[in-house]
Design a protein around this motif. Sequence first.
Motif, PDB file in Angstrom:
ATOM      1  N   SER A  52       0.828  -1.212   0.000  1.00  0.00           N
ATOM      2  CA  SER A  52       0.000   0.000   0.000  1.00  0.00           C
ATOM      3  C   SER A  52       0.865   1.266   0.000  1.00  0.00           C
ATOM      4  N   LEU A  53       1.997   1.244   0.709  1.00  0.00           N
ATOM      5  CA  LEU A  53       2.888   2.407   0.729  1.00  0.00           C
ATOM      6  C   LEU A  53       3.620   2.561  -0.603  1.00  0.00           C
ATOM      7  N   LEU A  54       3.999   1.441  -1.218  1.00  0.00           N
ATOM      8  CA  LEU A  54       4.641   1.510  -2.536  1.00  0.00           C
ATOM      9  C   LEU A  54       3.663   2.056  -3.572  1.00  0.00           C
ATOM     10  N   ASP A  55       2.396   1.613  -3.491  1.00  0.00           N
ATOM     11  CA  ASP A  55       1.386   2.103  -4.433  1.00  0.00           C
ATOM     12  C   ASP A  55       1.192   3.617  -4.274  1.00  0.00           C
ATOM     13  N   ALA A  56       1.086   4.086  -3.028  1.00  0.00           N
ATOM     14  CA  ALA A  56       0.915   5.522  -2.767  1.00  0.00           C
ATOM     15  C   ALA A  56       2.147   6.296  -3.238  1.00  0.00           C
ATOM     16  N   TRP A  57       3.336   5.733  -3.012  1.00  0.00           N
ATOM     17  CA  TRP A  57       4.583   6.367  -3.439  1.00  0.00           C
ATOM     18  C   TRP A  57       4.627   6.483  -4.969  1.00  0.00           C
ATOM     19  N   MET A  58       4.228   5.406  -5.664  1.00  0.00           N
ATOM     20  CA  MET A  58       4.216   5.442  -7.136  1.00  0.00           C
ATOM     21  C   MET A  58       3.200   6.465  -7.640  1.00  0.00           C
TER      22      MET A  58
END
Length: 84
Positions: A52-58
């Motif tokens: 979820s954090l990687l998705d938000a970062w992307m």
Amino acid sequence: MAGIAQVVPREVMDIRQASEYLGISGDTLYRYASEGFVPAFKLGNRWRFKKSLLDAWMDEKSGVKVAAPVVVAPKQKKPVGRAR
């Protein structure tokens, strides 16, 4: 396409899983995590990545605007008038 298993990313991934998910090499992801470029945390001495954090970062890095959640207030009841 019977016989082809689709791998569903886990919420918490290790370097190999996260690098595969992001489409970059493990060495590059390790460097990014060490430099604080990608959201990551260490569990013991190993890097871990929350999907979820990687998705938000992307989304942030690609300029995607994420809509704020809409809060709807419950309807107010009208006051009851007195009986005549």
